[in-house]
Scaffold this motif. Structure first.
Motif, PDB file in Angstrom:
ATOM      1  N   ARG A 230     -37.319  27.840 -92.435  1.00 40.91           N
ATOM      2  CA  ARG A 230     -36.667  26.586 -92.853  1.00 40.91           C
ATOM      3  C   ARG A 230     -36.353  25.637 -91.709  1.00 40.91           C
ATOM      4  O   ARG A 230     -36.167  24.447 -91.916  1.00 40.91           O
ATOM      5  CB  ARG A 230     -35.413  26.872 -93.662  1.00 40.91           C
ATOM      6  CG  ARG A 230     -34.270  27.381 -92.850  1.00 40.91           C
ATOM      7  CD  ARG A 230     -32.990  27.438 -93.673  1.00 40.91           C
ATOM      8  NE  ARG A 230     -31.951  27.956 -92.833  1.00 40.91           N
ATOM      9  CZ  ARG A 230     -31.158  28.939 -93.168  1.00 40.91           C
ATOM     10  NH1 ARG A 230     -31.256  29.484 -94.350  1.00 40.91           N
ATOM     11  NH2 ARG A 230     -30.240  29.358 -92.330  1.00 40.91           N
ATOM     12  N   ASP A 231     -36.306  26.175 -90.436  1.00 42.62           N
ATOM     13  CA  ASP A 231     -35.979  25.280 -89.322  1.00 42.62           C
ATOM     14  C   ASP A 231     -36.620  25.655 -87.989  1.00 42.62           C
ATOM     15  O   ASP A 231     -36.408  24.979 -86.996  1.00 42.62           O
ATOM     16  CB  ASP A 231     -34.467  25.171 -89.148  1.00 42.62           C
ATOM     17  CG  ASP A 231     -33.791  26.517 -88.921  1.00 42.62           C
ATOM     18  OD1 ASP A 231     -34.491  27.516 -88.681  1.00 42.62           O
ATOM     19  OD2 ASP A 231     -32.549  26.555 -88.998  1.00 42.62           O
ATOM     20  N   GLY A 232     -37.416  26.719 -87.933  1.00 45.04           N
ATOM     21  CA  GLY A 232     -38.108  27.100 -86.703  1.00 45.04           C
ATOM     22  C   GLY A 232     -37.268  27.845 -85.690  1.00 45.04           C
ATOM     23  O   GLY A 232     -37.731  28.139 -84.586  1.00 45.04           O
ATOM     24  N   LEU A 233     -36.032  28.189 -86.022  1.00 42.96           N
ATOM     25  CA  LEU A 233     -35.133  28.883 -85.107  1.00 42.96           C
ATOM     26  C   LEU A 233     -35.651  30.286 -84.768  1.00 42.96           C
ATOM     27  O   LEU A 233     -36.108  31.009 -85.651  1.00 42.96           O
ATOM     28  CB  LEU A 233     -33.756  29.002 -85.758  1.00 42.96           C
ATOM     29  CG  LEU A 233     -32.559  29.085 -84.832  1.00 42.96           C
ATOM     30  CD1 LEU A 233     -32.387  27.767 -84.098  1.00 42.96           C
ATOM     31  CD2 LEU A 233     -31.317  29.388 -85.640  1.00 42.96           C
TER      32      LEU A 233
ATOM     33  N   THR B 156     -38.857  17.471 -87.357  1.00 43.29           N
ATOM     34  CA  THR B 156     -37.398  17.451 -87.357  1.00 43.29           C
ATOM     35  C   THR B 156     -36.884  17.906 -86.013  1.00 43.29           C
ATOM     36  O   THR B 156     -37.611  18.496 -85.223  1.00 43.29           O
ATOM     37  CB  THR B 156     -36.842  18.392 -88.447  1.00 43.29           C
ATOM     38  OG1 THR B 156     -37.268  19.726 -88.174  1.00 43.29           O
ATOM     39  CG2 THR B 156     -37.296  17.982 -89.829  1.00 43.29           C
ATOM     40  N   ASP B 157     -35.622  17.667 -85.773  1.00 45.91           N
ATOM     41  CA  ASP B 157     -34.980  18.095 -84.529  1.00 45.91           C
ATOM     42  C   ASP B 157     -33.967  19.165 -84.908  1.00 45.91           C
ATOM     43  O   ASP B 157     -33.028  18.882 -85.646  1.00 45.91           O
ATOM     44  CB  ASP B 157     -34.296  16.924 -83.837  1.00 45.91           C
ATOM     45  CG  ASP B 157     -33.726  17.297 -82.499  1.00 45.91           C
ATOM     46  OD1 ASP B 157     -33.927  18.439 -82.042  1.00 45.91           O
ATOM     47  OD2 ASP B 157     -33.076  16.431 -81.881  1.00 45.91           O
TER      48      ASP B 157
ATOM     49  N   PHE C 274     -41.261  20.991 -89.211  1.00 45.84           N
ATOM     50  CA  PHE C 274     -41.613  19.741 -89.869  1.00 45.84           C
ATOM     51  C   PHE C 274     -41.076  19.747 -91.290  1.00 45.84           C
ATOM     52  O   PHE C 274     -41.225  20.735 -92.006  1.00 45.84           O
ATOM     53  CB  PHE C 274     -43.134  19.559 -89.909  1.00 45.84           C
ATOM     54  CG  PHE C 274     -43.754  19.420 -88.549  1.00 45.84           C
ATOM     55  CD1 PHE C 274     -44.115  18.173 -88.063  1.00 45.84           C
ATOM     56  CD2 PHE C 274     -43.968  20.523 -87.745  1.00 45.84           C
ATOM     57  CE1 PHE C 274     -44.680  18.036 -86.815  1.00 45.84           C
ATOM     58  CE2 PHE C 274     -44.539  20.400 -86.485  1.00 45.84           C
ATOM     59  CZ  PHE C 274     -44.891  19.147 -86.016  1.00 45.84           C
ATOM     60  N   GLU C 275     -40.444  18.649 -91.700  1.00 39.29           N
ATOM     61  CA  GLU C 275     -40.063  18.475 -93.102  1.00 39.29           C
ATOM     62  C   GLU C 275     -41.338  18.227 -93.891  1.00 39.29           C
ATOM     63  O   GLU C 275     -42.249  17.542 -93.409  1.00 39.29           O
ATOM     64  CB  GLU C 275     -39.154  17.266 -93.279  1.00 39.29           C
ATOM     65  CG  GLU C 275     -37.771  17.464 -92.749  1.00 39.29           C
ATOM     66  CD  GLU C 275     -36.903  16.224 -92.970  1.00 39.29           C
ATOM     67  OE1 GLU C 275     -37.425  15.181 -93.445  1.00 39.29           O
ATOM     68  OE2 GLU C 275     -35.727  16.303 -92.646  1.00 39.29           O
ATOM     69  N   VAL C 276     -41.409  18.771 -95.097  1.00 37.26           N
ATOM     70  CA  VAL C 276     -42.599  18.621 -95.928  1.00 37.26           C
ATOM     71  C   VAL C 276     -42.213  17.960 -97.241  1.00 37.26           C
ATOM     72  O   VAL C 276     -41.205  18.311 -97.846  1.00 37.26           O
ATOM     73  CB  VAL C 276     -43.252  19.992 -96.217  1.00 37.26           C
ATOM     74  CG1 VAL C 276     -44.505  19.816 -97.054  1.00 37.26           C
ATOM     75  CG2 VAL C 276     -43.559  20.734 -94.933  1.00 37.26           C
ATOM     76  N   ARG C 277     -43.052  17.033 -97.659  1.00 36.57           N
ATOM     77  CA  ARG C 277     -42.837  16.355 -98.935  1.00 36.57           C
ATOM     78  C   ARG C 277     -44.191  16.289 -99.643  1.00 36.57           C
ATOM     79  O   ARG C 277     -45.195  15.920 -99.034  1.00 36.57           O
ATOM     80  CB  ARG C 277     -42.274  14.982 -98.649  1.00 36.57           C
ATOM     81  CG  ARG C 277     -42.382  13.992 -99.748  1.00 36.57           C
ATOM     82  CD  ARG C 277     -41.667  12.736 -99.387  1.00 36.57           C
ATOM     83  NE  ARG C 277     -42.597  11.776 -98.799  1.00 36.57           N
ATOM     84  CZ  ARG C 277     -42.273  10.526 -98.522  1.00 36.57           C
ATOM     85  NH1 ARG C 277     -41.040  10.108 -98.711  1.00 36.57           N
ATOM     86  NH2 ARG C 277     -43.152   9.713 -98.018  1.00 36.57           N
ATOM     87  N   GLU C 278     -44.181  16.652-100.924  1.00 41.34           N
ATOM     88  CA  GLU C 278     -45.391  16.551-101.729  1.00 41.34           C
ATOM     89  C   GLU C 278     -45.532  15.137-102.256  1.00 41.34           C
ATOM     90  O   GLU C 278     -44.557  14.516-102.658  1.00 41.34           O
ATOM     91  CB  GLU C 278     -45.344  17.531-102.899  1.00 41.34           C
ATOM     92  CG  GLU C 278     -45.456  18.973-102.470  1.00 41.34           C
ATOM     93  CD  GLU C 278     -45.586  19.924-103.638  1.00 41.34           C
ATOM     94  OE1 GLU C 278     -46.353  19.627-104.580  1.00 41.34           O
ATOM     95  OE2 GLU C 278     -44.922  20.957-103.600  1.00 41.34           O
ATOM     96  N   ALA C 279     -46.751  14.626-102.225  1.00 41.88           N
ATOM     97  CA  ALA C 279     -47.030  13.288-102.731  1.00 41.88           C
ATOM     98  C   ALA C 279     -48.439  13.263-103.310  1.00 41.88           C
ATOM     99  O   ALA C 279     -49.409  13.410-102.569  1.00 41.88           O
ATOM    100  CB  ALA C 279     -46.895  12.253-101.617  1.00 41.88           C
ATOM    101  N   GLU C 280     -48.528  13.149-104.619  1.00 43.68           N
ATOM    102  CA  GLU C 280     -49.807  13.061-105.313  1.00 43.68           C
ATOM    103  C   GLU C 280     -50.739  14.227-104.999  1.00 43.68           C
ATOM    104  O   GLU C 280     -51.923  14.046-104.724  1.00 43.68           O
ATOM    105  CB  GLU C 280     -50.484  11.722-104.995  1.00 43.68           C
ATOM    106  CG  GLU C 280     -49.666  10.522-105.425  1.00 43.68           C
ATOM    107  CD  GLU C 280     -50.314   9.205-105.073  1.00 43.68           C
ATOM    108  OE1 GLU C 280     -51.501   9.187-104.736  1.00 43.68           O
ATOM    109  OE2 GLU C 280     -49.610   8.197-105.123  1.00 43.68           O
ATOM    110  N   GLY C 281     -50.193  15.450-104.996  1.00 40.09           N
ATOM    111  CA  GLY C 281     -51.007  16.639-104.776  1.00 40.09           C
ATOM    112  C   GLY C 281     -51.327  16.945-103.328  1.00 40.09           C
ATOM    113  O   GLY C 281     -51.980  17.927-103.029  1.00 40.09           O
TER     114      GLY C 281
END
Length: 100
Positions: A67-70, A97-98, A83-90
């Protein structure tokens, strides 16, 4: 990477611009980390395994929280870029992120 083709709980290599990422689907969530292990430079999308909420590098056993790379287990001492991930149109979109 087509997010509908991303199998659950399996590391998958993906490209986002010049970045190579490892993407893991956990339920409806997608987690993405930089693919190259911060410890020895091994690929986390190749032969790494998912252990609970972490991904374990096959080279030396370092574990990073998805969830955060720790770093949760060494020998790595540096966190893995997340990296934050967002789905967009498949498809998916990512943003670094920091964790600090």
């Amino acid at each position: 990477l087509d997010v509908t083709d991303t199998p659950p709980d399996k590391p998958v290599k993906a490209k986002a611009g010049a970045q190579t990422l490892v993407v893991v689907r956990r339920g409806k969530e997608l987690d993405a980390l930089h693919d190259v292990c911060a410890h020895q430079g091994c690929s986390l999308s190749e032969e790494a395994k998912i252990v609970g909420e972490t991904i374990e590098c096959h080279c030396h056993g370092s574990r990073y929280r998805l969830r955060d790379g720790l770093v949760v287990r060494g020998p790595a001492v540096f966190d893995q870029p997340h990296f934050e991930v967002r789905e967009a149109e498949g498809k998916f979109e990512v943003r670094r992120t920091d964790t600090r």
